[in-house]
Design a protein around this motif. Structure first.
Motif, mmCIF file in Angstrom:
data_model
loop_
_atom_site.group_PDB
_atom_site.id
_atom_site.type_symbol
_atom_site.label_atom_id
_atom_site.label_comp_id
_atom_site.label_asym_id
_atom_site.label_seq_id
_atom_site.Cartn_x
_atom_site.Cartn_y
_atom_site.Cartn_z
ATOM 1 N N ILE A 8 37.237 -25.634 15.380
ATOM 2 C CA ILE A 8 37.025 -24.343 14.727
ATOM 3 C C ILE A 8 36.815 -24.664 13.251
ATOM 4 N N CYS A 14 32.660 -19.775 6.997
ATOM 5 C CA CYS A 14 33.341 -19.364 8.226
ATOM 6 C C CYS A 14 34.486 -18.407 7.933
ATOM 7 N N LEU A 18 34.546 -14.459 9.221
ATOM 8 C CA LEU A 18 35.673 -13.884 9.951
ATOM 9 C C LEU A 18 36.215 -12.662 9.214
ATOM 10 N N ASN A 31 37.735 -9.578 18.724
ATOM 11 C CA ASN A 31 38.177 -10.565 19.704
ATOM 12 C C ASN A 31 37.005 -11.089 20.531
ATOM 13 N N SER A 33 33.960 -11.473 19.488
ATOM 14 C CA SER A 33 33.230 -12.412 18.637
ATOM 15 C C SER A 33 33.923 -13.772 18.595
ATOM 16 N N VAL A 34 35.236 -13.755 18.486
ATOM 17 C CA VAL A 34 35.998 -15.014 18.483
ATOM 18 C C VAL A 34 35.860 -15.714 19.831
ATOM 19 N N ARG A 35 36.006 -14.957 20.915
ATOM 20 C CA ARG A 35 35.867 -15.573 22.244
ATOM 21 C C ARG A 35 34.465 -16.129 22.453
ATOM 22 N N TYR A 37 32.541 -17.526 20.343
ATOM 23 C CA TYR A 37 32.499 -18.876 19.754
ATOM 24 C C TYR A 37 33.272 -19.868 20.622
ATOM 25 N N TYR A 57 29.622 -20.657 14.506
ATOM 26 C CA TYR A 57 30.776 -19.804 14.229
ATOM 27 C C TYR A 57 30.367 -18.576 13.406
ATOM 28 N N MET A 61 30.571 -14.674 14.683
ATOM 29 C CA MET A 61 31.348 -13.643 14.005
ATOM 30 C C MET A 61 30.489 -12.430 13.627
ATOM 31 N N HIS A 154 43.412 -13.964 22.313
ATOM 32 C CA HIS A 154 42.371 -13.024 21.863
ATOM 33 C C HIS A 154 42.047 -12.079 23.025
#
Length: 198
Positions: A8, A14, A18, A31, A33-35, A37, A57, A61, A154
C-alpha cells in the motif's frame, strides 16, 4: 496471502487521494475504493503482474468521484468526470502531463468490459477489481483468507444498494453512457447476487 503482504504505497499523492475520497464519498463508496485497490494488488501479486502501485492506488481512490453530488456531470459519463477530477488532482500533486493522463485513462477504462493487460496493466487491474467488488465477477480469484481480512477491515456496508441506485440514476440521465448499458443489461441483479455479500 494476507493483507500485510500487499504493498500500500505511502506517498503524498496517495495520502491526498485517500483524503479526497474520505471527504467526498459515503463510507460505503470509500470502502469500495479501498477494496478495489486491495483486490487489484492481490490479483497482481498472485499472477506476477508488475504495476505502478501509486498510479493504481490514486486511480482506485478517485475512480467513483463522478458519482458524488459535488463532481457529478450532466454532460459526460461519471467515469469520464472522475477521470478529469483525477487529472486535476494529479496536476496539483506535481505529476507529469503524461502521468496525469494515465490516471484519467485508468479511471475511464474501469467501466470497460475488458482492458488489455499488455497495453494498460493498471487499467486492467482496476477494471477487474471493481467488477469483483460491485458485480461479483471473478471473485473466486480472491484468496479466501485475504477476502475475510479485507471485508472485516473494510466492510461492504450499503454498497450494493447505494451503487445500484447511483448507476440507475446515471443510466436514466445518460442513457447512451456505459452506465446506461449496464442498467439495461441487469447490473442491479448482478450487484444483488454478489458472492462477497453472502
Amino acid at each position: 496471502m494476507k493483507l500485510n503482504d500487499l504493498v500500500i504505497p505511502d506517498t503524498a499523492a496517495c495520502r491526498g487521494a485517500l483524503e479526497v475520497a474520505a471527504r467526498y464519498h459515503t463510507p460505503s463508496l470509500l470502502n469500495h475504493s479501498v477494496r478495489a485497490y486491495l483486490w487489484a494488488a492481490a490479483y497482481a501479486r498472485k499472477q506476477g503482474i508488475g504495476f505502478d502501485a501509486e498510479l493504481l492506488y490514486v486511480s482506485a481512490m478517485l475512480h467513483d468521484l463522478g458519482l458524488t453530488a459535488e463532481f457529478d456531470s450532466h454532460t459526460v459519463p461519471f467515469e469520464e468526470a472522475g477521470g478529469h477530477v483525477a487529472w486535476a488532482f494529479c496536476a496539483g500533486a506535481g505529476w507529469s502531463r503524461e502521468r496525469r493522463q494515465r490516471a484519467l485513462e485508468v479511471i475511464v477504462r474501469h467501466m470497460w468490459d475488458e482492458v488489455s493487460l499488455e497495453d494498460d496493466p493498471e487499467g486492467h487491474l482496476l477494471e477487474l477489481s471493481t467488477g469483483m467488488d460491485i458485480s461479483g465477477r471473478r471473485t473466486e480469484l480472491i484468496p479466501p483468507g485475504l477476502r475475510e481480512e479485507v471485508l472485516a477491515r473494510h466492510p461492504r456496508l450499503d454498497i450494493a444498494k447505494e451503487f445500484a441506485a447511483c448507476i440507475a440514476e446515471q443510466g436514466e440521465r445518460k442513457p447512451s453512457s456505459l452506465a446506461g448499458g449496464f442498467v439495461r443489461s441487469g447490473i442491479a441483479e448482478r450487484v444483488a447476487r454478489n458472492p462477497l455479500d453472502a
